[in-house]
Scaffold this active site. Structure first.
Site, PDB file in Angstrom:
ATOM      1  CE  LYS A  93       4.486   7.869  -1.301  1.00  0.00           C
ATOM      2  NZ  LYS A  93       3.919   8.170  -0.003  1.00  0.00           N
ATOM      3  CE  LYS A 116      -4.155   1.916   0.490  1.00  0.00           C
ATOM      4  NZ  LYS A 116      -3.872   2.726  -0.716  1.00  0.00           N
ATOM      5  CB  SER A 171      -6.069   4.468   2.181  1.00  0.00           C
ATOM      6  OG  SER A 171      -5.733   5.674   1.272  1.00  0.00           O
TER       7      SER A 171
HETATM    8  N1  LIG Z   1      -1.656  13.243   0.309  1.00  0.00           N
HETATM    9  C1  LIG Z   1      -1.578  12.494   1.534  1.00  0.00           C
HETATM   10  O1  LIG Z   1      -2.560  11.604   1.901  1.00  0.00           O
HETATM   11  C2  LIG Z   1      -0.162  12.092   2.105  1.00  0.00           C
HETATM   12  C3  LIG Z   1       0.829  12.883   1.841  1.00  0.00           C
HETATM   13  N2  LIG Z   1       1.762  12.940   2.596  1.00  0.00           N
HETATM   14  C4  LIG Z   1       2.957  13.385   2.425  1.00  0.00           C
HETATM   15  O2  LIG Z   1       2.742  15.034   2.976  1.00  0.00           O
HETATM   16  C5  LIG Z   1       3.761  15.952   2.021  1.00  0.00           C
HETATM   17  C6  LIG Z   1       2.741  16.789   1.144  1.00  0.00           C
HETATM   18  O3  LIG Z   1       1.860  16.143   0.354  1.00  0.00           O
HETATM   19  P1  LIG Z   1       0.702  16.822  -0.247  1.00  0.00           P
HETATM   20  O4  LIG Z   1       0.046  17.659   0.669  1.00  0.00           O
HETATM   21  O5  LIG Z   1      -0.464  15.437  -0.641  1.00  0.00           O
HETATM   22  O6  LIG Z   1       1.028  17.178  -1.722  1.00  0.00           O
HETATM   23  P2  LIG Z   1       0.606  18.486  -2.291  1.00  0.00           P
HETATM   24  O7  LIG Z   1       1.138  18.278  -3.891  1.00  0.00           O
HETATM   25  O8  LIG Z   1      -0.769  18.596  -2.310  1.00  0.00           O
HETATM   26  O9  LIG Z   1       1.302  19.647  -1.698  1.00  0.00           O
HETATM   27  C7  LIG Z   1       2.543  19.900  -1.514  1.00  0.00           C
HETATM   28  C8  LIG Z   1       3.011  21.391  -0.978  1.00  0.00           C
HETATM   29  O10 LIG Z   1       4.239  21.439  -0.887  1.00  0.00           O
HETATM   30  C9  LIG Z   1       4.803  22.662  -1.547  1.00  0.00           C
HETATM   31  N3  LIG Z   1       6.096  22.275  -1.741  1.00  0.00           N
HETATM   32  C10 LIG Z   1       6.379  21.539  -2.976  1.00  0.00           C
HETATM   33  N4  LIG Z   1       7.905  21.502  -2.969  1.00  0.00           N
HETATM   34  C11 LIG Z   1       8.236  22.395  -2.242  1.00  0.00           C
HETATM   35  C12 LIG Z   1       9.401  22.831  -1.646  1.00  0.00           C
HETATM   36  N5  LIG Z   1      10.713  22.592  -2.183  1.00  0.00           N
HETATM   37  N6  LIG Z   1       9.524  23.788  -0.774  1.00  0.00           N
HETATM   38  C13 LIG Z   1       8.542  24.278  -0.120  1.00  0.00           C
HETATM   39  N7  LIG Z   1       7.162  23.957  -0.257  1.00  0.00           N
HETATM   40  C14 LIG Z   1       7.091  22.938  -1.233  1.00  0.00           C
HETATM   41  C15 LIG Z   1       3.616  22.933  -2.713  1.00  0.00           C
HETATM   42  O11 LIG Z   1       3.763  23.941  -3.377  1.00  0.00           O
HETATM   43  C16 LIG Z   1       2.473  22.551  -1.925  1.00  0.00           C
HETATM   44  O12 LIG Z   1       1.952  23.673  -1.221  1.00  0.00           O
HETATM   45  C17 LIG Z   1       4.497  14.898   1.183  1.00  0.00           C
HETATM   46  O13 LIG Z   1       5.528  14.599   1.858  1.00  0.00           O
HETATM   47  C18 LIG Z   1       3.639  13.727   1.123  1.00  0.00           C
HETATM   48  O14 LIG Z   1       4.620  12.531   0.733  1.00  0.00           O
HETATM   49  C19 LIG Z   1       1.978  11.760   3.760  1.00  0.00           C
HETATM   50  C20 LIG Z   1       0.795  10.929   3.792  1.00  0.00           C
HETATM   51  C21 LIG Z   1      -0.198  11.101   3.175  1.00  0.00           C
HETATM   52  O1  LIG Z   2      -3.272   6.423   1.297  1.00  0.00           O
HETATM   53  C1  LIG Z   2      -2.419   5.724   1.164  1.00  0.00           C
HETATM   54  O2  LIG Z   2      -2.459   4.387   0.708  1.00  0.00           O
HETATM   55  C2  LIG Z   2      -1.069   5.964   1.261  1.00  0.00           C
HETATM   56  C3  LIG Z   2      -0.656   7.478   1.754  1.00  0.00           C
HETATM   57  C4  LIG Z   2       0.783   7.742   1.415  1.00  0.00           C
HETATM   58  O3  LIG Z   2       1.447   7.555   0.219  1.00  0.00           O
HETATM   59  C5  LIG Z   2       1.549   8.003   2.648  1.00  0.00           C
HETATM   60  O4  LIG Z   2       1.234   7.834   3.582  1.00  0.00           O
HETATM   61  O5  LIG Z   2       2.726   8.548   2.210  1.00  0.00           O
END
Ligand SMILES: NC(=O)C1=CN([C@@H]2O[C@H](COP(=O)(O)OP(=O)(O)OC[C@H]3O[C@@H](n4cnc5c(N)ncnc54)[C@H](O)[C@@H]3O)[C@@H](O)[C@H]2O)C=CC1
Ligand SMILES: O=C(O)CCC(=O)C(=O)O
Length: 429
Positions: free
Chosen positions: A104, A68, A361
């Site tokens: 991943k 996952k 999820s």
């Molecule tokens: N979407 C999810 O359900 C999950 C996401 N994550 C983690 O959370 C983090 C963010 O993911 P999301 O919010 O889904 O992504 P997203 O793509 O929705 O948002 C990413 C944010 O980070 C900013 N960003 C990107 N590169 C940057 C940099 N170099 N410096 C500063 N800001 C920057 C972007 O402008 C945006 O505001 C990642 O590390 C991801 O692996 C972890 C668990 C689950």
């Molecule tokens: O929702 C999922 O299965 C995985 C989310 C994810 O990529 C993470 O937790 O980093």
């Protein structure tokens, strides 16, 4: 990015190894991903040009159940990064006790240079490329950076076309109309807000007196900001790639969410920039600072919610936050961890703090298997119960008093649970 994320993940494992009751041979096994598929993705773009992209899917460890983990679209994706993220998924699923292994995916691309049609074609190509590897009982992708419910809908549709019938359970994070669950979009941010609240209870501090800085205002950062704001914390700074908005009196988080939701950038929101005057709340007097400055603000809680490797040996001495809650995967290097641990700055590790996404999820996957849907209240209550219980397990392990910090406590539990699954199943076919 500071250090190689895979080396950082291995160093985190090594740090916990001396406290974890894990057979040496099994521990060695856990330092290697089970398999990684690299795929070449030729796509005819809307411009008429053909661009050849590269993508990966890593299945790190499947001892505890089907693989996952999310799929990331980003220009800096590498095989090592995907493998590190798959490793972190393995430890996360084990820590929050989900019946999953870790995986991943990633595609090297700059989504903002692609049209919606280009993104659809790329996603369908990628799904075709990895379709031999995924399946409802094998490996179940989900959203991560720059992917969303629409991406999951294209993945589900492409997989289903090859199977000849609809297979919603092959991905999670889908739109509600095709088997998504209420609450998945906000789940990771909600989990971050729940563990922050629990940390404050543990530390006997008031969240309503707390200031928070959040790096990244995407899916995770914006939802965490809105929920922490609702809980009474004061969000003083947040950012995107263009920079950070900072207001020591507190940002108008709802106005900022509207601005970013409508496609606006943080740099356009801040004082002195007139481009977004109509969207900006008149009370919000935010100034533009750099992402580096955001990390060093004197706040009660720092929430890195963007990319890995942002808290490093180079900036850790400048960090003034009272606590760190890791919403991003892998934001802190081991060198920085050792300094923070020495300074007694609590760091809620990523594998706990951002586990709300994979927990919900899992709830989506279960609903798909049952062909039944639950109301939002049931999903949120189950999320809170599961992430709360993992928080308690981590604190209980930490309070034994031998491990130096919360990350080591969490890794000790995750490694022991994964190793135990290997020992029951046996190492050899
Ligand atoms: N979407 C999810 O359900 C999950 C996401 N994550 C983690 O959370 C983090 C963010 O993911 P999301 O919010 O889904 O992504 P997203 O793509 O929705 O948002 C990413 C944010 O980070 C900013 N960003 C990107 N590169 C940057 C940099 N170099 N410096 C500063 N800001 C920057 C972007 O402008 C945006 O505001 C990642 O590390 C991801 O692996 C972890 C668990 C689950
Ligand atoms: O929702 C999922 O299965 C995985 C989310 C994810 O990529 C993470 O937790 O980093």
């Amino acid at each position: 990015m500071a250090d190689d994320p895979f080396d950082n993940m291995l160093a985190q494992m090594d740090r916990a190894a001396e406290y974890a009751d894990v057979d040496e041979g099994v521990f060695e096994r856990l330092k290697h991903p089970e398999r990684t598929l690299k795929v070449t993705l030729p796509v005819e773009l809307e411009s008429g040009e053909v661009e050849v992209f590269e993508g990966y899917r890593c299945q790190y460890d499947g001892a505890r159940g089907p693989f996952k983990g999310g799929v990331r679209y980003h220009p800096t994706v590498t095989q090592e990064e995907v493998e590190a993220l798959a490793g972190w998924m393995t430890w996360k699923a084990a820590l929050v006790d989900l019946p999953y292994g870790g995986a991943k995916g990633g595609v090297i691309c700059e989504p903002k240079d692609l049209t919606e049609r280009d993104l659809e074609r790329l996603t369908r190509r990628y799904t075709e490329g990895i379709r031999r590897m995924i399946g409802p009982e094998i490996d179940v992708p989900a959203p991560d950076m720059n992917t969303n419910p629409q991406t999951m809908a294209w993945m589900m549709d492409t997989y289903s076309m090859y199977e000849g019938y609809s297979v919603p359970q092959v991905v999670t994070g889908k739109p509600l109309e095709i088997g998504g669950t209420p609450g998945r979009v906000e789940a990771t941010g909600r989990g971050v807000s729940i563990v922050t609240e629990r940390l404050f209870e543990y530390l006997d501090r008031e969240l309503t007196d707390a200031t928070v800085a959040i790096q990244g205002f995407g899916n995770v950062g914006s939802n965490a900001a809105q929920l922490l704001d609702e809980m009474g914390a004061t969000v003083v700074a947040t950012s995107d790639v263009t920079g950070a908005a900072y207001d020591p009196d507190g940002l108008d988080v709802a106005a900022l969410a509207d601005h970013v939701g409508a496609g606006g950038l943080i740099e356009e929101y801040t004082a002195g920039d007139t481009r977004s005057e109509p969207e900006r709340s008149p009370e919000d007097d935010a100034e533009l600072v750099t992402n580096e400055t955001l990390l060093t603000l004197d706040v009660d809680v720092l929430v890195p919610a963007a990319i890995e490797g942002v808290i490093t040996a180079d900036n850790v001495d400048d960090l003034r936050a009272g606590a760190i809650v890791e919403a991003a995967n892998g934001p802190t290097t081991v060198a920085a961890d050792e300094v923070l641990s020495g300074r007694d700055v609590p760091v809620v590790p990523d594998i706990l703090a951002n586990a709300g996404g994979v927990i919900v999820s899992y709830l989506e996957w279960v609903q798909n298997a049952q062909e039944f849907s639950w109301p939002l209240e049931t999903v949120n209550a189950e999320l809170e119960r599961r992430i709360g219980s993992a928080f308690d397990d981590t604190i209980e392990r930490y309070d034994v008093g031998d491990v130096p910090d919360l990350r080591t406590a969490a890794y000790t539990l995750a490694l022991e649970r994964t190793a135990s699954a290997h020992e029951y199943r046996g190492l050899f076919p």
